[in-house]
Design a protein around this motif. Structure first.
Motif, PDB file in Angstrom:
ATOM      1  N   VAL A 102       0.845  -1.196   0.000  1.00  0.00           N
ATOM      2  CA  VAL A 102       0.000   0.000   0.000  1.00  0.00           C
ATOM      3  C   VAL A 102       0.881   1.246   0.000  1.00  0.00           C
ATOM      4  N   ASN A 103       0.602   2.158  -0.902  1.00  0.00           N
ATOM      5  CA  ASN A 103       1.368   3.397  -1.011  1.00  0.00           C
ATOM      6  C   ASN A 103       0.903   4.386   0.060  1.00  0.00           C
ATOM      7  N   ILE A 104       1.765   4.663   1.021  1.00  0.00           N
ATOM      8  CA  ILE A 104       1.384   5.553   2.125  1.00  0.00           C
ATOM      9  C   ILE A 104       1.364   7.021   1.702  1.00  0.00           C
ATOM     10  N   ASN A 105       1.813   7.330   0.491  1.00  0.00           N
ATOM     11  CA  ASN A 105       1.720   8.696  -0.021  1.00  0.00           C
ATOM     12  C   ASN A 105       0.373   8.996  -0.651  1.00  0.00           C
ATOM     13  N   THR A 106      -0.426   7.962  -0.919  1.00  0.00           N
ATOM     14  CA  THR A 106      -1.687   8.167  -1.633  1.00  0.00           C
ATOM     15  C   THR A 106      -2.891   7.497  -0.979  1.00  0.00           C
ATOM     16  N   ALA A 107      -2.678   6.584  -0.065  1.00  0.00           N
ATOM     17  CA  ALA A 107      -3.788   5.836   0.535  1.00  0.00           C
ATOM     18  C   ALA A 107      -4.679   6.738   1.379  1.00  0.00           C
ATOM     19  N   GLU A 113      -8.993   5.454   5.532  1.00  0.00           N
ATOM     20  CA  GLU A 113      -9.590   4.147   5.809  1.00  0.00           C
ATOM     21  C   GLU A 113      -8.625   3.009   5.492  1.00  0.00           C
ATOM     22  N   VAL A 114      -7.856   3.158   4.419  1.00  0.00           N
ATOM     23  CA  VAL A 114      -6.888   2.121   4.041  1.00  0.00           C
ATOM     24  C   VAL A 114      -5.711   2.119   5.007  1.00  0.00           C
ATOM     25  N   LEU A 115      -5.210   3.289   5.341  1.00  0.00           N
ATOM     26  CA  LEU A 115      -4.098   3.382   6.290  1.00  0.00           C
ATOM     27  C   LEU A 115      -4.476   2.770   7.639  1.00  0.00           C
ATOM     28  N   ALA A 116      -5.694   3.050   8.096  1.00  0.00           N
ATOM     29  CA  ALA A 116      -6.139   2.536   9.393  1.00  0.00           C
ATOM     30  C   ALA A 116      -6.293   1.026   9.389  1.00  0.00           C
ATOM     31  N   THR A 135      -4.743   3.253  14.344  1.00  0.00           N
ATOM     32  CA  THR A 135      -5.972   3.955  14.712  1.00  0.00           C
ATOM     33  C   THR A 135      -6.214   5.078  13.701  1.00  0.00           C
ATOM     34  N   GLY A 136      -7.390   5.664  13.771  1.00  0.00           N
ATOM     35  CA  GLY A 136      -7.677   6.802  12.912  1.00  0.00           C
ATOM     36  C   GLY A 136      -6.734   7.953  13.165  1.00  0.00           C
ATOM     37  N   GLU A 137      -6.359   8.141  14.429  1.00  0.00           N
ATOM     38  CA  GLU A 137      -5.445   9.227  14.773  1.00  0.00           C
ATOM     39  C   GLU A 137      -4.069   8.998  14.155  1.00  0.00           C
ATOM     40  N   LEU A 138      -3.578   7.762  14.197  1.00  0.00           N
ATOM     41  CA  LEU A 138      -2.279   7.463  13.595  1.00  0.00           C
ATOM     42  C   LEU A 138      -2.330   7.634  12.075  1.00  0.00           C
ATOM     43  N   ASP A 153      -4.212   9.726  10.498  1.00  0.00           N
ATOM     44  CA  ASP A 153      -4.201  11.176  10.262  1.00  0.00           C
ATOM     45  C   ASP A 153      -2.791  11.745  10.333  1.00  0.00           C
ATOM     46  N   ARG A 154      -1.948  11.167  11.190  1.00  0.00           N
ATOM     47  CA  ARG A 154      -0.570  11.649  11.306  1.00  0.00           C
ATOM     48  C   ARG A 154       0.219  11.362  10.032  1.00  0.00           C
TER      49      ARG A 154
END
Length: 316
Positions: free
Chosen positions: A221-226, A229-232, A239-242, A244-245
């Motif tokens: 998963v590309n963390i520059n574009t995800a 919801e995908v990052l979480a 978490t949602g907070e992480l 967002d960071r």
């Protein structure tokens, strides 16, 4: 043709790209400039040709322009990635629109397929799950308040055996319906194929389809574009907070290497566990091209591989 952006304007935007923050905005400005130049030239040439011939109806002109929008997006993305391989996108992707004379207009949107979760959760021949893919999928379904059995149904759709998993389905279930068919017994070839899988009703599909892709063989998963919801979904510790960071950090500057995630506050430990699940670059994009000529509107959705071919094409 006064609207064509010349070399001086492109140079100005490039200087902003290298000298200012707000990377996602500057990247969008740059790709818009590139696409604007290409599409204005194309619209002009198409208008001249159709005016001279006098035979192209609006439906044909709109269809041709929508199809060429995919070509334009591919050219723009390739040019942008030559300048910086670590492209940052927000959840809408890169968006470009261009009204033109003679009743012609075009809207193009490109999103990164590597910013989605792979559907290759199971190895077809063995039926064994790939935890790098299976666990994020299950967390995505859980976060969306969907049944965990969706993961079982997908696994049965992919594996080559005919023994259903708890909550899943195999040939006997699919053949007993009013319109019998067989599971693929391999990875899905298109995203729409999920609508054939047990449990993926239109409502379920509509709630998760923007977060899934069949076009990610490595599952990274590309963390520059995800999107968030995908990052979480990448880990049970996320978490949602992480998430967002990560998004905040990439807006300041793109991640150049997967290890850069360790520099985000709160990722000293969880970032290490994500190293085999993430990447920072992509070469596969989904393009939505919508063109109008007079009162006629035509749309094309395509998945393109930069440096390669077209993986999916749908016209409407």
């Amino acid at each position: 043709m006064s609207e064509v952006i010349g070399p001086s304007m492109l140079k100005y935007i490039e200087n902003r790209y290298h000298n200012q923050r707000g990377v996602a905005l500057i990247a969008a400005l740059l790709v818009t400039a590139i696409l604007l130049t290409l599409v204005t030239d194309f619209i002009y040439r198409m208008y001249i040709a159709s005016s001279r011939a006098g035979i192209l109806k609006d439906s044909v002109r709109a269809g041709a322009l929508a199809s060429d929008g995919v070509v334009l997006a591919k050219a723009g993305l390739e040019e942008l990635l030559r300048k910086d391989s670590n492209l940052v996108m927000d959840r809408e992707g890169l968006v470009f629109s261009k009204p033109a004379g003679a009743g012609l207009s075009i809207e193009i949107r490109a999103v990164d397929e590597s910013g989605r979760l792979s559907l290759r959760a199971v190895y077809p021949m063995t039926g064994l799950t790939d935890p790098r893919v299976d666990k994020p999928l299950r967390k995505l379904f859980k976060d969306a308040k969907l049944e965990d059995s969706l993961a079982e149904s997908l696994a049965d759709w992919i594996d080559s055996d005919d023994v259903p998993r708890p909550g899943g389905a195999e040939s006997s279930q699919y053949r007993s319906g009013p319109r019998p068919y067989k599971p693929r017994n391999n990875h899905p070839e298109t995203l729409d194929e999920l609508l054939l899988v047990k449990g993926f009703t239109p409502d379920v599909f509509g709630s998760v389809n923007r977060y899934l892709t069949p076009y990610s063989p490595d599952g990274l998963v590309n963390i520059n574009t995800a999107p968030k919801e995908v990052l979480a979904a990448l880990s049970d510790e996320m978490t949602g907070e992480l998430a967002d960071r990560i998004i905040k950090k990439r807006k300041e500057a793109p991640f150049r290497d997967r290890s850069d995630i360790m520099k985000v506050p709160g990722f000293e430990r969880v970032g290490f566990s994500l190293q085999d699940r993430i990447t920072t670059a992509s070469r596969t994009y989904r393009v939505f091209s919508r063109a109008s000529a007079g009162e006629v509107v035509r749309e094309v959705e395509a998945v393109i591989q930069l440096g390669g071919g077209v993986l999916y094409w749908r016209e409407s």
